[in-house]
Structure formats: C-alpha cells, structure tokens
Write an enzyme that holds these catalytic residues in place. Structure first.
Site, PDB file in Angstrom:
ATOM      1  N   PHE A  86       0.853  -1.189   0.000  1.00  0.00           N
ATOM      2  CA  PHE A  86       0.000   0.000   0.000  1.00  0.00           C
ATOM      3  C   PHE A  86       0.887   1.237   0.000  1.00  0.00           C
ATOM      4  O   PHE A  86       1.875   1.293   0.731  1.00  0.00           O
ATOM      5  CB  PHE A  86      -0.883   0.036   1.253  1.00  0.00           C
ATOM      6  CG  PHE A  86      -1.856  -1.096   1.341  1.00  0.00           C
ATOM      7  CD1 PHE A  86      -3.097  -1.012   0.729  1.00  0.00           C
ATOM      8  CD2 PHE A  86      -1.532  -2.251   2.025  1.00  0.00           C
ATOM      9  CE1 PHE A  86      -3.999  -2.062   0.803  1.00  0.00           C
ATOM     10  CE2 PHE A  86      -2.420  -3.307   2.109  1.00  0.00           C
ATOM     11  CZ  PHE A  86      -3.658  -3.211   1.493  1.00  0.00           C
ATOM     12  N   ILE A 130       2.668  -7.481   4.762  1.00  0.00           N
ATOM     13  CA  ILE A 130       2.117  -6.200   4.331  1.00  0.00           C
ATOM     14  C   ILE A 130       3.298  -5.255   4.124  1.00  0.00           C
ATOM     15  O   ILE A 130       4.216  -5.211   4.937  1.00  0.00           O
ATOM     16  CB  ILE A 130       1.194  -5.584   5.419  1.00  0.00           C
ATOM     17  CG1 ILE A 130       0.143  -6.576   5.906  1.00  0.00           C
ATOM     18  CG2 ILE A 130       0.597  -4.270   4.930  1.00  0.00           C
ATOM     19  CD1 ILE A 130      -0.896  -6.961   4.915  1.00  0.00           C
ATOM     20  N   GLU A 131       3.266  -4.496   3.048  1.00  0.00           N
ATOM     21  CA  GLU A 131       4.270  -3.460   2.807  1.00  0.00           C
ATOM     22  C   GLU A 131       3.547  -2.122   2.742  1.00  0.00           C
ATOM     23  O   GLU A 131       2.492  -1.996   2.123  1.00  0.00           O
ATOM     24  CB  GLU A 131       4.997  -3.685   1.481  1.00  0.00           C
ATOM     25  CG  GLU A 131       5.945  -2.545   1.123  1.00  0.00           C
ATOM     26  CD  GLU A 131       6.523  -2.645  -0.293  1.00  0.00           C
ATOM     27  OE1 GLU A 131       7.263  -1.719  -0.675  1.00  0.00           O
ATOM     28  OE2 GLU A 131       6.222  -3.620  -1.009  1.00  0.00           O
ATOM     29  N   ILE A 132       4.128  -1.122   3.397  1.00  0.00           N
ATOM     30  CA  ILE A 132       3.681   0.258   3.255  1.00  0.00           C
ATOM     31  C   ILE A 132       4.865   1.003   2.655  1.00  0.00           C
ATOM     32  O   ILE A 132       5.997   0.862   3.127  1.00  0.00           O
ATOM     33  CB  ILE A 132       3.298   0.893   4.616  1.00  0.00           C
ATOM     34  CG1 ILE A 132       2.303   0.023   5.390  1.00  0.00           C
ATOM     35  CG2 ILE A 132       2.775   2.311   4.400  1.00  0.00           C
ATOM     36  CD1 ILE A 132       0.935  -0.090   4.792  1.00  0.00           C
TER      37      ILE A 132
END
Length: 174
Positions: A86, A130-132
C-alpha cells in the site's frame, strides 16, 4: 474493450485478494484498525465462515481456515516474501503508528537513479506480509520504451472510483 496484446483477457482492475485466516475475527480487527478497511456485505448463500473488507479500491476476502492449528506461522519478516503493498501519504506517520501499536516491522530503502523509496514490512495475524511504501516516488517505466508515468497518475481514476464507493456506502448506512 478491444482485445490487444497488452490486455488479452480484457482486464479492468484488481478486484480483491483472498486470505485464509486462523481467526476471521482477529483478521477483521487487524485490517480495520491497522489498515483502515471496512466490512462490506458478502453473499448470504456462502456456507463457510468469512468476511469481506474494502478500501483503497480493493477488496480483501477473509476465509476461515478449516484447520487453523495446522496453518504455518511466519515470524521472520522477509521483504522478498509474497506480500501486498500500500502507498501512503507519510512514511513517518506510518512508522510512528506502527510503533504505538507495537507492531514489529522491518524498514528498507531502495535507491534508483537518485530516487528513494522507503518501505515498511510487517505481518498480519496469520503471517501474511504487508508493505507500506512511498513507491509512487519511483516512475513506472515500461520496458517497451513507452511514456513514463508515476503510480499516482496511473491510479487517479481508481482514487475517484474509491471516493464514489465510499460516498455510496455512507449513504446506504444512513
């Protein structure tokens, strides 16, 4: 839509990802309170436990595992593992919030031609990565030599459709 070599299946967009969970309730809590998704209605004809969430023009379909105790748990944060990414408005604000929530994460920085992309990686309750990031700093450069664009410009129409859906959902809940 006309069939082309670039779009042989006439695809329009990514609709959703499905994730098998140890506990749908724990995953709902994570995806709503950490990532800002909100629950949406799913078909009542389904005869299995699960939940549908939506935000950022993407759905997340949570499916209750039939054998939750046999699901492998990942503890090592490996940025090269399967993940969903995201983009965010402020990496500093995200990192501060992850610290406040006591979520373990790994920070990484990528440099390409003087352009820097910061990334934060962490797991959901079932170990899905999850990657930000601020990946929209990096231009999208097709290998075929076509026009250079940023991720932000490519997604302007998605953002406007996302706002329309949020308005519709708000009107439905009134």
């Amino acid at each position: 839509m006309k069939e082309t070599a670039e779009n042989p299946l006439h695809l329009k967009s990514l609709n959703h990802i499905s994730l098998v969970c140890r506990s749908v309730e724990e995953s709902i809590d994570f995806y709503t309170n950490v990532l800002g998704f909100f629950p949406i209605r799913r078909p009542g004809s389904f005869d299995f436990d699960g939940a549908w969430l939506f935000n950022y023009a993407i759905g997340i379909h949570l499916l209750q595992s039939e054998n939750p105790n046999k699901m492998p748990k990942k503890s090592e944060i490996n940025p090269k593992d399967n993940h969903i990414s995201f983009q965010c408005e402020s990496m500093g604000a995200v990192e501060k919030k992850l610290k406040e929530m006591e979520i373990t994460y790994k920070r990484q920085r990528v440099e390409e031609g003087g352009i820097y992309v910061d990334q934060l990686f962490f797991h959901d309750p079932d170990g899905f990565m999850i990657e930000i990031c601020n990946c929209d700093n990096l231009p999208v450069v097709p290998i075929g030599g076509e026009m250079v664009r940023s991720c932000s410009l490519l997604n302007l129409d998605i953002i406007s459709s996302h706002k329309q859906i949020q308005t519709f959902v708000q009107l439905q809940s009134q």
